[in-house]
Scaffold this motif. Structure first.
Motif, short mmCIF file in Angstrom:
data_model
loop_
_atom_site.label_atom_id
_atom_site.label_comp_id
_atom_site.label_asym_id
_atom_site.label_seq_id
_atom_site.Cartn_x
_atom_site.Cartn_y
_atom_site.Cartn_z
N PHE A 46 0.81 -1.22 0.00
CA PHE A 46 0.00 0.00 0.00
C PHE A 46 0.85 1.27 0.00
CE2 PHE A 46 -2.38 -3.44 1.99
CZ PHE A 46 -3.47 -3.51 1.14
N ASN A 47 2.15 1.15 -0.23
CA ASN A 47 3.04 2.31 -0.21
C ASN A 47 2.71 3.34 -1.29
OD1 ASN A 47 4.37 1.20 1.94
ND2 ASN A 47 6.27 0.77 0.83
N SER A 48 2.03 2.92 -2.35
CA SER A 48 1.71 3.86 -3.42
C SER A 48 0.50 4.74 -3.10
CB SER A 48 1.47 3.11 -4.73
OG SER A 48 0.29 2.30 -4.59
N PHE A 49 -0.22 4.42 -2.03
CA PHE A 49 -1.40 5.21 -1.67
C PHE A 49 -1.01 6.64 -1.32
CE2 PHE A 49 -4.73 1.93 0.02
CZ PHE A 49 -4.60 1.19 -1.14
N LYS A 50 -1.79 7.58 -1.84
CA LYS A 50 -1.73 8.99 -1.43
C LYS A 50 -3.05 9.22 -0.70
CE LYS A 50 1.12 10.15 -5.38
NZ LYS A 50 1.37 8.75 -5.70
#
Length: 174
Positions: free
Chosen positions: A77-81
């Motif tokens: 989920f690191n790409s979540f903004k």
């Protein structure tokens, strides 16, 4: 270590509503709105209403606190903004105590009832709230009062101090 990018953590007893959906999500350029609440996660009617309030093109998820902590540290989920919405200061405190990193917490509205004291036209607090805000303040987190992004920022800590609900201590350094 890289984690999901939290563009804003907002405390608002109304959670997701028109101002949040249209203003904050657009200005922050988020791709996810995470409504973090144990109570709402168990309430199918509230979950449905919240999802219906989501702005076009932005995914909204209603999740319990512990699930938020799991996904925050999950590299998938690191790409979540993300825009994180919680109902009360205690939930924000729990997220931060367990490693969720934010420099600022925005406070929208905290509903009034007879056990709470009004501190602004939209924010009322009880001792649990004051304790949570004190803890957040002591971590060096700015407590920002704004309904929408274009409003002038007010410092909740200053308001609480002026109302005599907290003393103006120097911030703890751990």
């Amino acid at each position: 270590m890289v984690n999901m990018e939290i563009r804003l953590m907002r405390i608002d007893s109304r959670l997701l509503h028109g101002q949040v959906a249209t203003n904050w999500a657009k200005v922050l350029k988020v791709d996810r709105i995470l409504v973090v609440s144990d109570q709402v996660a168990r309430d199918n009617i509230r979950k449905t209403l919240i999802r219906q309030a989501s702005p076009p093109g932005i995914k909204v998820h209603v999740i319990p606190l512990m699930k938020m902590l799991r996904i925050y540290f999950d590299p998938r989920f690191n790409s979540f903004k993300a825009l994180i919405l919680v109902e009360n200061p205690r939930d924000a405190q729990i997220l931060v105590q367990n490693g969720t990193h934010v420099d600022l917490v925005n406070i929208g509205a905290l509903s009034f009832n007879s056990s709470r004291k009004m501190v602004t036209d939209t924010i009322s607090v009880d001792q649990t709230d004051v304790d949570a805000f004190t803890w957040l303040h002591d971590q060096g987190i700015k407590l920002d009062i704004r309904k929408v992004s274009g409003d002038t920022s007010k410092d909740l800590w200053k308001v609480l101090t002026e109302k005599g609900l907290v003393e103006q201590p120097s911030r703890k350094v751990d």
